[in-house]
Design an enzyme around this catalytic site. Structure first.
Site, PDB file in Angstrom:
ATOM      1  N   ASP A 322      60.222  17.586  55.893  1.00 27.34           N
ATOM      2  CA  ASP A 322      61.077  18.968  55.902  1.00 27.34           C
ATOM      3  C   ASP A 322      60.629  19.630  57.110  1.00 27.34           C
ATOM      4  O   ASP A 322      59.809  19.228  58.149  1.00 27.34           O
ATOM      5  CB  ASP A 322      60.311  19.756  54.505  1.00 27.34           C
ATOM      6  CG  ASP A 322      61.355  20.829  54.121  1.00 27.34           C
ATOM      7  OD1 ASP A 322      62.179  21.258  54.661  1.00 27.34           O
ATOM      8  OD2 ASP A 322      61.040  21.343  52.969  1.00 27.34           O
TER       9      ASP A 322
HETATM   10  C1  BGC Z   1      63.610  23.712  53.345  1.00 32.05           C
HETATM   11  C2  BGC Z   1      64.640  22.502  53.012  1.00 32.05           C
HETATM   12  C3  BGC Z   1      65.834  22.555  53.955  1.00 32.05           C
HETATM   13  C4  BGC Z   1      65.247  22.710  55.528  1.00 32.05           C
HETATM   14  C5  BGC Z   1      66.447  22.637  56.485  1.00 32.05           C
HETATM   15  C6  BGC Z   1      63.552  24.015  54.907  1.00 32.05           C
HETATM   16  O1  BGC Z   1      62.965  25.160  55.064  1.00 32.05           O
HETATM   17  O2  BGC Z   1      62.403  23.587  52.501  1.00 32.05           O
HETATM   18  O3  BGC Z   1      65.161  22.479  51.792  1.00 32.05           O
HETATM   19  O4  BGC Z   1      66.337  21.539  53.878  1.00 32.05           O
HETATM   20  O5  BGC Z   1      64.699  23.820  55.697  1.00 32.05           O
HETATM   21  O6  BGC Z   1      67.131  23.837  56.455  1.00 32.05           O
END
Ligand code: BGC
Length: 799
Positions: A322
């Site tokens: 993530d």
């Molecule tokens: C979130 C993810 C997301 C990623 C990219 C993160 O902060 O937890 O779900 O896909 O950002 O935007």
């Protein structure tokens, strides 16, 4: 699990003509575009000169894993680390803004494998040319974005989509999103979020399918299929990402990013099934969660990611971290340096690192000094390259970069119609005690009260991708169009966050008093749920509560439309003569969809994918709770597992949702009262529409294992079907179950189903059971995965 095996999703003839033709249309449109896009890249010249590594491999006639192997052999360690590097090409609100000349140089030197927060067929096509033609290896880039409930045509938020209780609706929304996103140059979405969410305080409950792992698994399969279909080489498909692997939804206290201190059994039986279902459906990518389970951050959880997912489940797709979750291992306190953090993630088999650049910037020395890291790097690079190969990018790197396709794909009438259709079907009639709904065709003068009624931004919810406010039809606009300007008065009354303004509320009250009918549109705005939007108090926002109380006190006939991304404590709205329609955040067609449901052009049949607690303090509330030695008892004189100050039930339980029609459940049929290993049992029921209104009913099957090696949940969803039944007609609905569907993570650390009785119940909601029975499982069964991930075939037939 290495190939996309489509599990039976219990589809049947129930798919309506509209939906069938809508999905078919999208598939046909796409196959036409597939044939026109399948030409080879213009790399022959480079091949003659020696060319890029990709061109050399292609010229040798190598394809698939062989071509990937050839490329891998020629890559330097730094180039491999570069492939694992996913950089932010922009920000959510400023896409592409970070694609500078320096960034293009990074592409030329092979320092990056993917970008997120980017979009645009032409812009990204230009960048792809740099990667394919100006870098030594010529490896195409992967372009990614959070396309969560639509790209330009925004559908209801995922919790609303789950409320349709219809996998075809979920698939349709994902398909439209993929058609638009792929036309805009994107290869990869970070969706579906398949995290089970049992605590309504958690803001990200809006992004998933709610509390029950069986529903979550069904929605996961449907969405993965919608994004990927069966063939990622088709240029209208995009890679789906099952996220956030582990137990992201189990954060302590409903706080985002917080520690999940859950048992291994709960992890296996509750949180992992939707991931298992997504893997079985062939989800080409997984994302690991930010948080830890019992102290082990999933980003560094070798046992869970490398051991269980890669090993036991045989998952060979692309695993991405993530955002910044690898360096955050330092904050968790499990690594001391950036390169240590990177090593933990790489060894856990997290292939691609999102945004921090750790792999590319901090790991070179460590990898060169460690054969284990070197092997992990090779395996990870191979999986990144295989993802590119699955998309067909080595042969057609520009297939996603046709500006004419992009211009034609967005917000088409078909896409809008699909969004309206799913929005109507997502709405849940919570109560209709005074029978105010549906509204009369000419209800007189209508006062629309509440700022959300005209709030285009809130209509589309969080994660709007390229959704635009100007595309949205609000409730006020739709109602004016239907009834004529002179019959509609609009007073916002109060905002969602600020302090209530008594003068504005007084104006709204005056408008309500002068009207024949009041439409109170209330709830949370779009920015009160979503990432980092946990709330300790899930009541109505203070100004909304003040407004609602003032409007309800007028004594006028009030219909309430609730907009929210999470279950709320709606006690201030919940009087005995209330009519409440839950609309979630319905998307670009919010206004028409809400108005159609209010006037009965569409009959509500959505169901709650997550229980609504009576008070914040009742969270987490979910139907799959284990019984205790002293189960909750309504009698306060008994010592039992309950709160003293509220009833033992939630305000509205999972599966709840009313209709303008009425249905009778009769003629329960069981194919046998025993179920042997390797056999199946069928449970049939007749559903009769006893009203004058054609409508859908959502038939739900719950089971319970009353005696097992461990306490088993009080209710588990094991089947559902949204069935259209014309007035006065009857349909037969039959669910077919197998013994593995009663397995649980036993003390042996295997999934076991014991011999013994299974109780089942069929009804219109977890708290609205109409028929019940039981059968005996005659032998002990070992299953190879979690029970809730197994689909239950449903057949539906006419009288
Ligand atoms: C979130 C993810 C997301 C990623 C990219 C993160 O902060 O937890 O779900 O896909 O950002 O935007």
């Amino acid at each position: 699990m290495r190939h996309s095996q489509r599990a039976t999703r219990g589809k049947s003839a129930r798919m309506s003509a509209y939906r069938y033709s809508a999905i078919a249309l999208l598939l046909i449109a796409a196959s036409g575009c597939a044939s026109s896009q399948s030409s080879s890249p213009n790399v022959d010249l480079r091949a003659e000169e020696g060319g890029t590594t990709v061109a050399q491999a292609t010229a040798k006639g190598l394809r698939g894993a062989e071509r990937v192997g050839f490329i891998l052999d020629k890559m330097t360690t730094a180039e491999k680390l570069g492939q694992l590097n996913q950089m932010a090409g922009g920000r959510q609100i400023a896409l592409n803004s970070r694609i500078t000349d320096a960034e293009r140089d990074r592409v030329r030197t092979g320092g990056v494998g993917s970008y997120l927060h980017v979009a645009g067929a032409e812009f990204l096509g230009d960048l792809q040319h740099v990667a394919v033609e100006d870098s030594r290896n010529g490896i195409p880039l992967l372009f990614a974005m959070d396309v969560v409930h639509g790209y330009r045509t925004i559908f209801p938020v995922p919790l609303g989509i789950a409320a349709t209780f219809d996998v075809d609706d979920a698939e349709l929304a994902a398909r439209v999103a993929a058609v638009e996103a792929s036309a805009a140059g994107l290869h990869w979405t970070f969706a579906p979020m398949v995290d089970i969410a049992r605590d309504a305080r958690w803001g990200r409950i809006v992004e998933g399918a709610g509390e029950e792992p069986f529903l979550g698994s069904a929605m996961a399969r449907a969405q993965v299929h919608g994004y990927q279909v069966e063939d990622l080489k088709r240029p209208d498909t995009i890679i789906a990402t099952a996220k956030h692997f582990g137990a992201y939804g189990a954060g302590t206290g409903g706080r985002d990013y917080d520690s999940a201190d859950i048992s291994e059994r709960t992890l296996m039986d509750v949180y992992l099934p939707p991931f298992r279902a997504a893997a079985e459906e062939g989800a080409a990518s997984f994302m690991v969660a930010f948080n830890d389970i019992g102290g082990v951050p999933t980003t560094a959880n070798k046992a869970l990611v490398n051991g269980l997912l890669r090993g036991q489940w045989d998952y060979d797709g692309l695993i991405v971290s993530d955002w910044n979750s690898v360096p955050e291992l330092l904050n968790h306190g499990v690594a001391e340096t950036r390169s240590e953090a990177g090593a933990l993630a790489l060894l856990a088999s997290v292939d691609m690192e999102m945004t921090s650049g750790i792999y590319a910037a901090d790991m070179l020395e460590a990898v060169e000094a460690s054969p284990a890291l070197e092997a992990a790097l090779d395996a990870a690079t191979k999986r990144v390259l295989m993802a590119k190969d699955r998309l067909g990018l080595f042969d057609a790197p520009y297939a996603y970069h046709d500006p004419a396709r992009e211009a034609a794909a967005m917000l088409t009438p078909d896409h809008r119609a699909a969004a309206r259709h799913v929005a109507e079907r997502s709405m849940v009639l919570l109560r209709n005690d005074a029978g105010m709904l549906p509204l009369k065709p000419q209800p007189g003068k209508v006062a629309v009260i509440g700022a959300l009624a005209g709030d285009a931004r809130s209509m589309i919810g969080s994660w709007k991708a390229q959704g635009r406010e100007e595309d949205v039809v609000t409730v006020v606009e739709a109602l004016r169009k239907r009834l004529g300007e002179e019959f509609v008065v609009y007073e916002p009354g109060a905002g969602t966050r600020d302090v209530a303004d008594p003068a504005a509320i007084a104006k709204a009250v005056a408008a309500a008093e002068a009207a024949d009918v009041v439409l109170l549109i209330t709830g949370e705005d779009y920015n009160m749920s979503g990432e980092a939007r946990s709330r300790s108090d899930i009541g109505l926002p203070v100004p909304q509560k003040a407004l609602a109380e003032a409007i309800l006190a007028t004594g006028k006939p009030v219909v309430t439309v609730l907009m929210t991304g999470r279950p709320l404590d709606i006690s201030p709205l919940d009087s005995d003569d209330a009519s409440i329609l839950l609309a979630w955040f319905p998307g670009v067609e919010a206004g028409p969809a809400i108005i159609n449901v209010l006037f009965g052009d569409a009959v509500p049949a959505g169901r709650l994918p997550a229980s609504f607690p009576r008070r914040s303090g009742q969270s987490p509330y979910f139907i799959g709770h284990n019984p205790t030695g002293r189960p909750a008892d309504a009698d306060l004189s008994k010592d039992s597992a309950r709160y003293m100050d509220i009833p033992i039930t939630p305000a509205y339980a999972f599966g709840h949702g009313l209709s303008y029609a009425t249905f009778e459940y009769t003629n329960l049929r069981l194919s046998s009262d025993t179920l042997a290993p390797d056999d199946t049992v069928s449970i049939g029921v007749d559903i009769t529409n006893t009203s004058m209104t054609n409508a859908d009913e959502v038939v739900q099957l719950y089971t319970r294992d009353p005696v097992a090696q461990v306490a088993r949940p009080q209710q588990e969803l094991r089947g559902f079907a949204r069935v259209h039944i014309d007035a006065g007609k009857t349909k037969h609905v039959t669910f077919t179950l197998r013994p593995e569907q009663f397995a649980y993570f036993a003390p042996s650390a295997r999934f076991e189903a014991d011999a013994g009785r299974i109780d089942f119940a069929i009804g219109a909601g977890a708290a609205d059971i109409r028929l019940a029975g039981s059968f005996q499982v005659t032998g002990h069964v070992i299953a190879d995965g979690p029970a809730a991930a197994i689909a239950t075939p449903v057949s539906i037939s006419e009288e």
